[in-house]
Motif scaffolding. Sequence first.
Motif, short mmCIF file in Angstrom:
data_model
loop_
_atom_site.label_atom_id
_atom_site.label_comp_id
_atom_site.label_asym_id
_atom_site.label_seq_id
_atom_site.Cartn_x
_atom_site.Cartn_y
_atom_site.Cartn_z
N PRO A 293 0.84 -1.20 0.00
CA PRO A 293 0.00 0.00 0.00
C PRO A 293 0.88 1.25 0.00
CG PRO A 293 -0.72 -1.58 1.68
CD PRO A 293 0.60 -2.07 1.17
N LEU A 294 0.42 2.28 -0.71
CA LEU A 294 1.18 3.52 -0.78
C LEU A 294 0.63 4.54 0.21
CD1 LEU A 294 1.48 4.12 -4.65
CD2 LEU A 294 2.97 2.77 -3.16
N ALA A 295 1.51 5.38 0.73
CA ALA A 295 1.06 6.55 1.47
C ALA A 295 0.41 7.53 0.51
CB ALA A 295 2.24 7.21 2.19
N ASN A 296 -0.55 8.30 1.00
CA ASN A 296 -1.15 9.34 0.18
C ASN A 296 -0.06 10.28 -0.35
OD1 ASN A 296 -2.37 12.25 -0.03
ND2 ASN A 296 -4.15 10.90 -0.01
N PRO A 297 -0.22 10.82 -1.58
CA PRO A 297 0.81 11.71 -2.13
C PRO A 297 1.20 12.86 -1.20
CG PRO A 297 -0.74 11.13 -3.84
CD PRO A 297 -1.29 10.56 -2.57
N LEU A 298 0.27 13.34 -0.36
CA LEU A 298 0.63 14.41 0.57
C LEU A 298 1.78 14.00 1.46
CD1 LEU A 298 0.19 17.08 2.09
CD2 LEU A 298 -1.50 15.87 3.51
N PHE A 299 1.74 12.77 2.00
CA PHE A 299 2.79 12.33 2.91
C PHE A 299 4.09 12.06 2.16
CE2 PHE A 299 -1.29 10.96 4.78
CZ PHE A 299 -1.29 11.83 5.87
N VAL A 300 3.97 11.57 0.94
CA VAL A 300 5.16 11.38 0.11
C VAL A 300 5.83 12.73 -0.14
CG1 VAL A 300 6.01 10.57 -2.12
CG2 VAL A 300 4.18 9.31 -0.95
N ALA A 301 5.01 13.74 -0.44
CA ALA A 301 5.56 15.08 -0.69
C ALA A 301 6.20 15.66 0.57
CB ALA A 301 4.45 16.00 -1.19
N LEU A 302 5.59 15.44 1.73
CA LEU A 302 6.18 15.93 2.98
C LEU A 302 7.54 15.27 3.24
CD1 LEU A 302 2.96 16.01 5.20
CD2 LEU A 302 4.38 18.00 4.59
N ASP A 303 7.65 13.99 2.89
CA ASP A 303 8.95 13.32 3.04
C ASP A 303 9.98 13.90 2.08
OD1 ASP A 303 8.38 11.54 5.12
OD2 ASP A 303 7.42 10.13 3.77
N LEU A 304 9.58 14.11 0.83
CA LEU A 304 10.51 14.69 -0.14
C LEU A 304 10.94 16.10 0.29
CD1 LEU A 304 8.83 13.62 -3.50
CD2 LEU A 304 10.86 12.62 -2.44
#
Length: 351
Positions: free
Chosen positions: A316-327
């Motif tokens: 399962p993927l994290a929502n793009p918001l959380f991916v963006a926060l990590d980046l």
Amino acid sequence: MGSRLDERDAVDALVAAVRSLGLDVRLQRRSGDDSSHDFLIELQGGKAVTVEVKTTSLVTADSASGQLRRWFDSINADVTPLVVADRITADGRDKLNQAGWSWLDLRGHLRLIGPGLFVDADVPALSKPPLARQGVNGRVGVELATLLLLNPKAQIGVREAAAELGRAASSVSEAFAALRAGGLVTANRAPVTPELFWELAEQWKPLSVDLASVPKPGGGRENSVLSLGFDDVESTVGWALTDTVAAVHYGAPVSVRADHPPDFYVPDQSVLRRATRLLGTATEPSARAASIRVAPTPLACARRVDATAWANEPWPLANPLFVALDLARDPGRGREILDMWTPRKPWRRVW
């Protein structure tokens, strides 16, 4: 203009700042346009510099690029563009300087450039005394900011947000007030983007551990103990793939090796401790098989995305918001990626 800096206050502030330096200034409205102001700053010899004002509450290095793009099309070529803001960070000032924009930070500094004019000077502080709390404050503030950015077009009320977050309505109301005071939500409680995203990114500090091994989908009892959550991904809580590997699946402009160690959000610290015991910790960063993180809000593991229908990825993927926060935590490569990445529908870009 919502909760952003009031235009009338910005007009008054700029006039006062310019006059405090001994220059004369006259305000005129552009013909046929009641929403735009031009300022004529009069110089010696009868010359004048025409200034057009844009207003916002906050300018940072990360928000400046998007703000300048939005403002650019409405600026006439023969005027000097100027931003009036409650607060402009040091790196935000650098971005404006590089773009050739003038600016007034209401905390007390004016930079004004134009034909025959150069001002870079302290002026009397003109902002109102700040409230005791403003911006993204505390855990409830982080959770509320996250919820709003996950639903940027929804109008979420205090009670609805409190129920979603499992928080007292009074705490959520205080968090909303702090966001409004910081110019990060509008009067109808919609998030101001990308400003709210970048304010949240500054507070986004997950607890992280590097693992010596990584569980496998379909691993039986061990997977149950670790609460991986492969069943009903989008309606249950479990591990969520995030950061670089997830960004690739979402179409972000990033390249990654096939053996790049994955990064996961796990539901809570108890799961993190169990995973550490069962899978071991890496002796050094280069030896890590994966990293696991506990996000500042449980929403990271409760709003997962099942990508099996459109990506070759069982996790399962994290929502793009959380991916963006990590980046966004990477001040170099990650932020460049975000500048070029707009996720596919149904997700919205908020950075």
